[in-house]
Design an enzyme around this catalytic site. Structure first.
Site, PDB file in Angstrom:
ATOM      1  N   TYR A   1       0.875   5.456   1.241  1.00 31.20           N
ATOM      2  CA  TYR A   1       0.230   6.509   2.019  1.00 31.20           C
ATOM      3  C   TYR A   1       0.137   7.741   1.126  1.00 31.20           C
ATOM      4  CZ  TYR A   1       1.626   3.705   6.087  1.00 31.20           C
ATOM      5  OH  TYR A   1       1.809   2.697   6.999  1.00 31.20           O
TER       6      TYR A   1
ATOM      7  N   VAL B   1       0.107   6.286   9.362  1.00 29.70           N
ATOM      8  CA  VAL B   1       0.468   4.873   9.426  1.00 29.70           C
ATOM      9  C   VAL B   1      -0.792   4.024   9.306  1.00 29.70           C
ATOM     10  CG1 VAL B   1       0.277   4.687  11.954  1.00 29.70           C
ATOM     11  CG2 VAL B   1       1.866   3.186  10.708  1.00 29.70           C
ATOM     12  N   HIS B   2      -0.634   2.837   8.743  1.00 29.93           N
ATOM     13  CA  HIS B   2      -1.692   1.830   8.713  1.00 29.93           C
ATOM     14  C   HIS B   2      -1.139   0.607   9.417  1.00 29.93           C
ATOM     15  CE1 HIS B   2      -4.655  -0.828   6.178  1.00 29.93           C
ATOM     16  NE2 HIS B   2      -4.966  -0.789   7.472  1.00 29.93           N
ATOM     17  N   ILE B   3      -1.553   0.421  10.657  1.00 28.90           N
ATOM     18  CA  ILE B   3      -1.064  -0.698  11.460  1.00 28.90           C
ATOM     19  C   ILE B   3      -1.588  -2.015  10.882  1.00 28.90           C
ATOM     20  CG2 ILE B   3      -1.176  -1.778  13.747  1.00 28.90           C
ATOM     21  CD1 ILE B   3       0.659   0.692  13.590  1.00 28.90           C
TER      22      ILE B   3
ATOM     23  N   GLU C   1       0.840  -1.192   0.000  1.00 29.64           N
ATOM     24  CA  GLU C   1       0.000   0.000   0.000  1.00 29.64           C
ATOM     25  C   GLU C   1       0.876   1.244   0.000  1.00 29.64           C
ATOM     26  OE1 GLU C   1      -3.316  -2.014   3.022  1.00 29.64           O
ATOM     27  OE2 GLU C   1      -2.391  -0.087   3.519  1.00 29.64           O
TER      28      GLU C   1
END
Length: 361
Positions: free
Chosen positions: A100, A148-150, A98
Site C-alpha cells: 500500500y 485496504v485491498h480486499i 502487494e
C-alpha cells in the site's frame, strides 16, 4: 515496517493548473493503479496526469518500491512540486504480494506520524490494512488515512469474510488513536459494492461516500462495470467533507492529451480502475476535469431511446440520418449504424471513437 521518502524537485512541464493547495483545502483520492511497478508498459506520465488532480492519494496494488518512486518522480518533474510517499511492506499470503502507498503533495499535506500495519491475529485479511495520520497545511485539519485491498478470491464469500472483518479493524483504529476517531477515512478497493449485505456491520457505524456509478473499466468504451472502490467515514465524523465522486480518467486523458483514450488502451497503460475522491469543503477539481466529469455523467446518446434532435449531436448525423436511425430501431450495436446510408467505415469509426453513441440495456 513503513517507508517514507521525500525529495526536492524542479519544474519541467506543468500538466495541470491547480490553485495553490496551501491556500485551499484538500482533494483526497483512492486509486488501485493496477500492478504499479511491474514491467507491463505502464504510461507513467499518463498516470501522473491523473494523480496530479489530487493532493493526497491512497494507492493499492503497488508491486514494488520502484513503481511508487517512479510515479513520485514523474509527478515532481511534471508539476514542479514536491511530493512525498509512504508505503508498507509487501503483504500477502503467498508469493503474490502487494504494497500500500500514500502519496501526497508536500505544499498541501503533512505526514504527522502513526504509520501502522494492522496486526491481524485472526488472519482474516490476505493483505492487512495500512494507516497513518496526516494534516492539511492550509487548515490544520487532521485525518487518519487507512487503506485496504480486499481479496477477490474464488467466491464472493471470500470477499465478504474480509469485508466483515473490517468492522473489527475500524473499531481498532479508534481504540489505538482515539483522538482521531472522528477523522478516520478508509480508502480502498473493496471488490464488493457498498450496497451488498456483507457491509451490514460496517454500515452500523460508517458510511460510504460514493454510492452511485461504477469504478472498474469495462471492455466497452465509456462503460464501467462495478462500484468496487470507495471511501468510508464514521457516521459521526468531524471531517469537512464536500463533494465525492468517481474520476473517469480515460475521458480526462482524452481531453488533456488531445488523443482519444479508449478503455482497452486505458486498462493496458494506466489501470482497470478509476479513482474515487472526496473534496474537503471549499475545494473543487480542476475546471477542465469538472467539465469532463459533467459530460461523462450526462450519459451517452442511446440509439434506441434518443430523440431526433439528440441524435443529431452525434458526428455525421443530420436530421435525415437521425430519422433513419429512429426508423431502424431496435439497434443491437453501434457498429450496425453502417446500415445507414452515407455512414461508411471512416464515419462509423469516428462515431465510435467519440464514445457518445451507445445501446443502453
Amino acid at each position: 515496517m513503513m517507508h517514507l521518502l521525500r525529495r526536492g524537485a524542479f519544474a519541467i512541464l506543468l500538466i495541470v493548473l491547480l490553485p495553490s493547495a496551501a491556500l485551499a483545502d484538500l482533494r483526497l483520492a483512492s486509486w488501485n493503479i493496477q500492478h504499479l511497478g511491474w514491467n507491463v508498459g505502464k504510461d507513467y506520465p499518463a498516470v501522473a496526469r491523473i494523480a496530479a488532480q489530487f493532493d493526497f492519494l491512497a494507492i493499492q496494488e503497488v508491486m514494488n518500491a520502484e513503481g511508487i518512486y517512479r510515479l513520485r518522480d514523474t509527478l515532481e518533474d511534471a508539476t514542479g512540486a514536491e511530493w512525498s510517499v509512504l508505503y508498507s511492506d509487501a503483504l500477502g499470503r503467498n508469493t503474490y504480494r502487494e504494497k500500500y502507498a500514500f502519496l501526497w503533495r508536500e505544499a498541501a499535506v503533512e505526514y504527522v506520524g502513526g504509520a501502522l500495519t494492522y496486526i491481524d491475529e485472526a488472519d482474516r485479511f490476505a493483505r492487512e490494512p495500512f494507516s497513518a495520520v496526516f494534516r492539511s497545511r492550509g487548515t490544520d485539519q487532521h485525518f487518519l488515512a487507512a487503506t485496504v485491498h480486499i481479496t477477490y478470491g474464488d467466491r464472493v464469500a471470500d470477499r465478504v469474510e474480509e469485508i466483515e472483518a473490517l468492522r473489527r479493524y475500524w473499531d481498532w483504529l479508534a481504540d489505538v488513536m482515539p483522538e482521531y476517531a472522528g477523522e478516520r477515512i478508509l480508502f480502498g478497493d473493496f471488490n464488493l459494492p457498498p450496497h451488498h449485505d456483507g457491509w451490514a456491520s460496517m454500515r452500523a457505524v460508517a458510511e460510504p461516500l460514493v454510492t452511485e456509478g461504477a469504478t472498474t473499466l469495462s471492455t466497452h468504451d465509456r462503460r464501467y462495470a462495478n462500484l468496487y472502490d470507495n471511501l468510508w467515514v464514521p457516521k459521526d465524523h468531524t471531517l469537512p467533507l464536500g463533494d465525492a465522486g468517481i474520476l473517469p480518467f480515460p475521458v480526462v486523458l482524452s481531453e488533456v492529451t488531445g488523443v482519444y483514450w479508449d478503455h482497452e488502451k486505458a486498462r493496458d497503460r494506466v489501470s482497470d480502475h478509476a479513482p474515487v475522491y472526496v473534496l474537503f469543503e471549499g475545494n473543487t477539481l480542476h475546471d477542465a476535469v469538472v467539465a469532463e466529469i459533467a459530460d461523462q455523467e450526462a450519459g451517452c446518446i442511446d440509439l434506441n431511446r434518443a430523440s431526433v434532435s439528440e441524435l443529431t449531436a452525434l458526428p455525421h448525423i443530420g436530421e435525415a440520418r437521425a430519422e433513419a436511425i429512429k426508423d431502424g430501431r431496435p439497434w443491437n450495436a453501434v457498429r450496425d449504424l453502417k446500415e445507414i446510408r452515407g455512414i461508411g467505415a471512416g464515419r462509423l469509426e469516428e462515431i465510435k471513437a467519440r464514445g457518445e453513441a451507445c445501446i443502453e440495456p
